[in-house]
Design an enzyme around this catalytic site. Structure first.
Site, mmCIF file in Angstrom:
data_model
loop_
_atom_site.group_PDB
_atom_site.id
_atom_site.type_symbol
_atom_site.label_atom_id
_atom_site.label_comp_id
_atom_site.label_asym_id
_atom_site.label_seq_id
_atom_site.Cartn_x
_atom_site.Cartn_y
_atom_site.Cartn_z
ATOM 1 N N HIS A 13 -27.830 31.136 -4.192
ATOM 2 C CA HIS A 13 -28.026 31.008 -5.641
ATOM 3 C C HIS A 13 -27.398 32.195 -6.402
ATOM 4 C CE1 HIS A 13 -31.092 28.034 -4.522
ATOM 5 N NE2 HIS A 13 -31.215 27.701 -5.789
ATOM 6 N N GLU A 29 -32.504 27.798 -10.873
ATOM 7 C CA GLU A 29 -32.908 26.386 -10.849
ATOM 8 C C GLU A 29 -33.251 25.886 -12.259
ATOM 9 O OE1 GLU A 29 -33.108 24.000 -8.281
ATOM 10 O OE2 GLU A 29 -31.935 25.470 -7.151
ATOM 11 N N CYS A 61 -28.172 35.293 -0.885
ATOM 12 C CA CYS A 61 -28.807 34.002 -1.185
ATOM 13 C C CYS A 61 -27.755 33.241 -1.950
ATOM 14 C CB CYS A 61 -30.057 34.200 -2.034
ATOM 15 S SG CYS A 61 -30.661 32.663 -2.772
ATOM 16 N N CYS A 106 -27.600 27.848 3.215
ATOM 17 C CA CYS A 106 -28.911 28.448 2.931
ATOM 18 C C CYS A 106 -29.147 29.626 3.875
ATOM 19 C CB CYS A 106 -30.001 27.396 3.118
ATOM 20 S SG CYS A 106 -31.659 28.072 2.878
ATOM 21 N N ASP A 141 -29.203 22.975 1.142
ATOM 22 C CA ASP A 141 -29.884 24.174 0.642
ATOM 23 C C ASP A 141 -31.184 23.706 0.005
ATOM 24 O OD1 ASP A 141 -30.336 26.853 -0.063
ATOM 25 O OD2 ASP A 141 -29.400 26.619 -2.020
ATOM 26 N N SER A 142 -32.007 24.662 -0.406
ATOM 27 C CA SER A 142 -33.220 24.316 -1.139
ATOM 28 C C SER A 142 -32.876 23.737 -2.507
ATOM 29 C CB SER A 142 -34.064 25.571 -1.335
ATOM 30 O OG SER A 142 -33.316 26.524 -2.078
HETATM 31 N N1 DGL Z 1 -30.249 29.502 -1.589
HETATM 32 C C1 DGL Z 1 -31.080 29.754 -0.465
HETATM 33 C C2 DGL Z 1 -30.648 30.940 0.349
HETATM 34 O O1 DGL Z 1 -29.456 31.166 0.473
HETATM 35 C C3 DGL Z 1 -32.576 29.567 -0.658
HETATM 36 C C4 DGL Z 1 -33.176 30.125 -1.892
HETATM 37 C C5 DGL Z 1 -34.623 29.726 -2.086
HETATM 38 O O2 DGL Z 1 -34.905 28.533 -2.204
HETATM 39 O O3 DGL Z 1 -35.480 30.631 -2.131
HETATM 40 O O4 DGL Z 1 -31.445 31.621 0.935
#
Ligand code: DGL
Length: 261
Positions: A180, A147, A178, A69, A6-7
């Site tokens: 996160h 983050e 997402c 992600c 993931d990011s």
């Molecule tokens: N967690 C990621 C997703 O599911 C990427 C979030 C990001 O870095 O903007 O899209």
């Protein structure tokens, strides 16, 4: 061995689900924190990062890539998956399967700007549930808060409330689209109220990982999990401990410079 990326920290919410169902599988998770957030990047950047991350996981000899992600899955929906030796489990497919199973017909999708503007969620859900109403909204404020560890109190609560203001009132469910966002689940619960279900695609994603592990016979290993970042390893370790609950995780910092985007 399973590979995930993931990011940043969001992918850990997928790792957490996968490890609870496949505790003896070996896995490697890469957090591309040098490039977080992905959600505000251009399609060209996102394609380059996806190609790079899949190549890196190939180099780790993973059997399967369990996508952690959504933004990368959305870009693959538009441009296709880059070549990889591993089998790829698409997270948006898992979300659409979950919607179909639950019988939801009016669905809200809260996602990064890149995912929301791609329309991938709407396409994949409607392919399984013809006639479903899908409203996709972007919530660019949320990933930076997660983050930075600012996940409790009024600031994240208000940010989630603002994100949900763009949704219609009478939804069956809202997809936390997402990875996160499950970290902010309590704020989503408060903003949406008891009448609207919250759907985390990682639940079905982890179930599909179990089926794949049986099929490809990689489910039984030593249960080793490697957590790799290309940013601050100490901060990352603290977050792995908090989100995964492993008191002594194996954390590595990737020596290689991040790719230019
Ligand atoms: N967690 C990621 C997703 O599911 C990427 C979030 C990001 O870095 O903007 O899209």
């Amino acid at each position: 061995m399973l590979g995930l990326f993931d990011s940043g920290l969001g992918g850990l919410t997928v790792v957490r689900r996968v490890r609870s169902l496949l505790p003896t599988a070996d896995l490697v998770f890469f957090a591309d924190q040098a490039h977080v957030p992905y959600g505000n990047r251009s399609p060209e950047d996102l394609r380059g990062l996806l190609r790079h991350n899949l190549r890196w996981l190939d180099e780790q000899n993973v059997d399967a890539i369990v996508m952690g992600c959504n933004t990368s899955c959305a870009i693959a929906d538009r441009y296709g998956w880059p070549a990889t030796r591993a089998v790829v489990l698409d997270l948006i497919d898992s979300a659409a399967i979950a919607v179909e199973r639950a019988g939801y017909r009016r669905i809200g999708v809260v996602a990064t700007a890149a995912t929301a503007s791609s329309g991938a969620y709407g396409r994949k859900i409607r392919a399984r549930v013809p006639g479903a109403s899908v409203v996709e909204v972007a919530a660019p404020e949320l990933v930076p808060l997660v983050e930075a560890g600012r996940v409790e109190g009024e600031e994240p609560r208000a940010a989630v409330r603002r994100a949900c203001e763009g949704l219609p009132r009478d939804l069956d469910a809202v997809v936390l689209a997402c990875t996160h966002y499950p970290i902010l689940d309590a704020h989503f619960a408060a903003a949406l109220g008891a009448g609207t279900a919250r759907l985390d695609p990682a639940v079905v994603q982890a179930e599909r990982a179990v089926l794949l592990a049986d099929e490809l016979r990689f489910g039984t290993g030593s249960g080793l999990a490697r957590y790799v970042t290309n940013a601050d390893a100490d901060a990352f370790r603290a977050n792995v401990v908090r989100i995964i609950g492993d008191p002594d995780p194996r954390v590595e910092r990737l020596a290689r410079q991040p790719i230019r985007t």
